[in-house]
Scaffold this motif. Structure first.
Motif, short mmCIF file in Angstrom:
data_model
loop_
_atom_site.label_atom_id
_atom_site.label_comp_id
_atom_site.label_asym_id
_atom_site.label_seq_id
_atom_site.Cartn_x
_atom_site.Cartn_y
_atom_site.Cartn_z
N LEU A 6 41.63 42.96 38.49
CA LEU A 6 40.97 44.67 38.96
C LEU A 6 39.33 43.85 39.12
N PHE A 7 39.34 44.04 40.05
CA PHE A 7 37.72 44.03 40.95
C PHE A 7 36.72 44.85 40.69
N LYS A 8 35.87 45.19 39.90
CA LYS A 8 35.20 46.35 40.34
C LYS A 8 33.51 46.41 40.31
N HIS A 9 32.89 46.40 40.79
CA HIS A 9 31.45 46.42 41.15
C HIS A 9 30.73 47.95 40.66
N GLN A 10 29.87 47.74 39.20
CA GLN A 10 29.39 48.66 38.66
C GLN A 10 27.69 47.97 38.77
N ASN A 11 27.10 49.07 39.72
CA ASN A 11 25.70 48.31 39.45
C ASN A 11 25.32 47.24 39.90
N GLY A 12 26.07 46.27 41.11
CA GLY A 12 25.93 45.19 41.18
C GLY A 12 26.56 44.15 40.17
N ASP A 13 27.53 44.88 39.66
CA ASP A 13 27.42 43.48 38.28
C ASP A 13 29.22 43.22 38.67
N ILE A 14 29.56 42.55 38.82
CA ILE A 14 31.26 41.40 38.87
C ILE A 14 31.82 41.51 37.97
N ILE A 15 32.21 42.86 37.60
CA ILE A 15 33.59 42.45 37.07
C ILE A 15 35.09 42.56 36.71
N LEU A 16 35.77 41.78 36.34
CA LEU A 16 37.01 41.46 36.17
C LEU A 16 37.56 41.94 35.13
N SER A 17 38.83 43.54 35.26
CA SER A 17 39.13 43.80 34.05
C SER A 17 40.67 43.19 33.98
N CYS A 18 41.02 43.00 32.96
CA CYS A 18 42.28 41.83 32.63
C CYS A 18 42.78 42.89 31.92
N ARG A 19 44.05 43.73 31.37
CA ARG A 19 45.04 44.17 30.52
C ARG A 19 43.43 44.81 29.70
N GLY A 20 42.58 45.47 30.45
CA GLY A 20 41.96 45.98 29.61
C GLY A 20 40.60 46.17 29.36
N HIS A 21 40.26 44.50 29.50
CA HIS A 21 39.13 43.68 28.73
C HIS A 21 38.69 42.83 29.94
N GLU A 22 36.94 43.85 30.07
CA GLU A 22 36.48 43.30 30.91
C GLU A 22 35.26 41.71 30.42
N MET A 23 34.97 41.37 32.35
CA MET A 23 34.70 40.17 31.62
C MET A 23 33.46 40.59 32.99
N ASN A 24 31.83 40.65 32.55
CA ASN A 24 31.22 40.88 32.94
C ASN A 24 30.16 39.76 33.25
N PHE A 25 30.55 39.84 34.54
CA PHE A 25 30.13 37.37 35.41
C PHE A 25 28.27 37.56 35.74
N LYS A 26 28.07 38.81 36.50
CA LYS A 26 26.79 38.43 36.62
C LYS A 26 25.36 39.07 35.22
N ARG A 27 26.33 40.18 34.04
CA ARG A 27 25.56 39.32 32.50
C ARG A 27 25.89 37.79 32.47
N ALA A 28 26.80 37.23 32.30
CA ALA A 28 27.07 36.06 32.32
C ALA A 28 26.25 35.06 32.85
N LEU A 29 25.68 35.44 34.20
CA LEU A 29 24.59 33.97 34.49
C LEU A 29 23.68 34.61 35.13
N ASN A 30 23.40 36.05 34.08
CA ASN A 30 21.86 36.35 34.27
C ASN A 30 20.61 35.45 33.55
N LYS A 31 19.51 35.61 34.00
CA LYS A 31 18.21 34.31 33.38
C LYS A 31 18.42 34.70 32.07
N GLU A 32 18.70 35.45 31.38
CA GLU A 32 18.22 35.45 29.84
C GLU A 32 19.04 34.80 29.43
N GLN A 33 20.68 35.40 29.27
CA GLN A 33 21.70 34.29 29.67
C GLN A 33 21.94 33.62 29.61
N THR A 34 21.53 32.59 30.29
CA THR A 34 21.89 30.92 30.67
C THR A 34 20.51 30.22 29.89
#
Length: 330
Positions: A6-34
């Motif tokens: 399930l795609f969700k866009h919250q504050n521009g974040d790319i979030i995939l919800s998979c059986r209750g688990h959310e994966m935030n790809f914008k956070r995963a690819l921001n400068k601080e994380q990389t």
């Protein structure tokens, strides 16, 4: 295995919800994380290179990881370049020869001058031809060099592709990168010069088609497909392409992990800010103390000296970039 997404866009974040688990790809690819991920792998690279001088407990493990520890640097570089192109367009492309290629090359030459001085101190006699070729990064005078050449080549490929092949720029990048693999296989015939280079355009593809790619790499079947493809290529006697596929899958797996769970560590974040400096300067201390120290004392001294050199070298880079003569290149 069926996975509902399930795609969700919250504050521009790319979030995939998979059986209750959310994966935030914008956070995963921001400068601080990389930056943090780069910090982890530059430490691996340091310890791996140190293992060439001294036998340590982790040598076999890092040898098994091999080139995969460098793959994220190329992957995130490609991702970052494409993000800038999306944001700034032709203005950024036009600035690449000065702000990316020449600037990076000047920093490399600055480090190389230190190695020249070190070789004089240690009484190492390099031929004039080898010294000249070391400034192309095709040869070495004690420094690490293949990654520098690869980055310069990829920056050039991106510039040419987006400048001359505007309608098919991404395809051009991939084609030129494959040609780079073939060329380096002929010139160097050493797999580490090219066996993970496709991670760079893979990072660019992730940036360009972010929503679509993120939805694909979240599915376990994607990694099953990549492993099957790599095994098939290996069976077809194409081990280099098989390793390229494995390295790309490895980078996407890191993105998945970071999307699921944020990785935060102040030490790794600090190291991630000095990736180039640590990479290019680490062998100075290793060569300098090789004849005097061994084991853990040798390691501690190399770490301390490398971090000090990296810190002040970065300050020197900033000052050189700010000099009037280099104003047009910074």
């Amino acid at each position: 295995v069926y996975i509902s997404l399930l795609f969700k866009h919250q504050n521009g974040d790319i979030i995939l919800s998979c059986r209750g688990h959310e994966m935030n790809f914008k956070r995963a690819l921001n400068k601080e994380q990389t930056t943090c991920i780069n910090g982890i792998f530059v430490l691996f690279v340091f310890l791996s290179h140190f293992g060439q001088y001294e036998t340590m407990p982790w040598n076999n493990l890092l040898l098994a990881i091999g080139q995969l520890m460098v793959a994220p640097f190329l992957f995130y570089s490609g991702y970052g370049i494409m993000e800038q192109i999306k944001r700034r367009g032709i203005v950024y492309i036009d600035s690449m020869p000065r702000k990316r290629i020449l600037k990076f090359y000047i920093h490399f030459c600055m480090a190389l001058c230190i190695y020249l001085f070190l070789s004089f101190l240690l009484g190492k006699d390099y031929s004039f031809v080898r010294i000249v070729f070391s400034f192309t990064a095709l040869s070495s005078i004690g420094n690490s060099n293949w990654y520098v050449f690869a980055i310069l080549a990829m920056y050039s490929i991106v510039y040419i592709s987006f400048k001359q092949c505007k309608k098919h720029s991404m395809t051009s990048c991939i084609v030129f990168t494959i040609l780079y693999i073939i060329l380096m296989d002929v010139i160097k015939n050493q797999a580490w010069w090219y066996n993970i280079i496709l991670c760079f355009p893979a990072g660019m593809i992730l940036s360009k088609y972010k929503d679509r790619v993120c939805s694909i790499i979240r599915k376990p079947v994607f990694f099953v497909f990549m492993i099957t493809l790599a095994f098939s290529l290996y069976c077809l006697h194409l081990p280099i392409l098989a390793y390229e596929i494995i390295s790309i899958a490895f980078c996407f797996l890191i993105v998945d992990i970071c999307a699921y769970k944020e990785i935060k560590n102040s030490l790794f974040h600090f190291l991630g800010q000095y990736v180039f400096e640590i990479y290019i300067l680490q062998r100075i201390s290793m060569n300098l103390f090789d004849r005097y120290l061994n084991d853990w004392i040798y390691l501690v001294m190399c770490i301390l000296v490398t971090l000090i050199l990296a810190y002040y070298f970065k300050k020197l880079e900033t000052k050189v970039d700010g000099l009037h003569i280099f104003k047009n290149f910074s």
